[in-house]
Design an enzyme around this catalytic site. Structure first.
Site: not given
Ligand code: DX5
Ligand code: ZN
Length: 223
Positions: A68, A12, A178
């Site tokens: 997303h 992400s 997440g």
């Molecule tokens: C949260 C996002 C995720 C986020 C994940 O709302 O949808 O894609 O970037 O981040 P990490 O891997 O740090 O939990």
């Molecule tokens: Zn996401």
């Protein structure tokens, strides 16, 4: 049982350094997809970026963009993300009354359609509609921010999806988003996920590309 494909790792870019976004995307050239988190400050209490940045990312990578949308009124905006170069457009089912119609609209333009759901939203009402989608994004944190802790109880949704998809022989990718890290990816893979979003676990590493490879190996050996 559906055929086992290699695990898909989708870093992400929300966790990337935006001042050098192009370089940050190059650093994960060995990933499978780029996960693009769009937040509108209404559906979630945070703002990230929109279609122009998504288009800029598309210019610097050959990798598919997994977009997303954490936004209200997704039907109004999906076309901008398709034009920006999305390979899959994922909207939240809490944000629309007509998820199947919206998925058909996305697919009619040759783009993959996905839906996501907040941790508190049940998956069961969506099961009969799964054939209308290419991807389901299970949230394992409350959407809105990177760097939160993984919610293991969300894996129950993954197991429900895995059995339904296999029993009905559907071609739907289960992705989880997440808190995915080297400590949590194995349990998500064992529960039946095909694709794994990782923000902090990739971009807080000195070598984001090496982090991608380690995550993929851990997921592959857990399945
Ligand atoms: C949260 C996002 C995720 C986020 C994940 O709302 O949808 O894609 O970037 O981040 P990490 O891997 O740090 O939990
Ligand atoms: Zn996401």
């Amino acid at each position: 049982m559906a055929e086992q494909r290699a695990p898909i790792i989708a870093p992400s870019i929300l966790a990337a350094d935006f001042t050098v976004l192009g370089k940050e995307v190059e650093a994960i050239a060995n990933a499978d997809w780029v996960h693009v988190d769009v937040m509108d400050g209404h559906f979630v209490p945070n703002l990230s970026f929109g279609a122009d940045i998504t288009k800029a990312v598309a210019r610097v990578t050959q990798l598919p963009l997994d977009v997303h949308l954490m936004i209200e009124n997704p039907q109004r905006w999906v076309d901008s993300y398709i034009e920006a170069g999305a390979s899959c457009v994922i909207f939240h089912i809490e944000a629309t009354d007509k998820p199947v119609e919206l998925a058909r609209h996305i697919r009619a333009q040759g783009v993959r359609a996905g839906f996501s759901l907040r941790p508190a939203t049940p998956i069961e009402p969506m099961l009969e509609h799964l054939g209308e989608f290419d991807e389901v994004l299970v949230m394992s944190v409350e959407p809105g921010f990177g760097g939160q802790s993984f919610m293991p109880e969300q894996l129950e949704k993954v197991r429900t999806l895995r059995s339904y998809i296999d029993a009905h022989n559907l071609d739907v990718t289960i992705e989880i988003d997440g808190g995915i890290s080297e400590d949590t990816i194995a349990q998500a893979a064992a529960a039946g996920c095909d694709a794994f979003v990782a923000g902090s676990a990739v971009y807080r590493d000195q070598d984001p590309g090496a982090a991608v490879d380690r995550l993929r190996n851990l997921a592959a050996s857990a399945r």
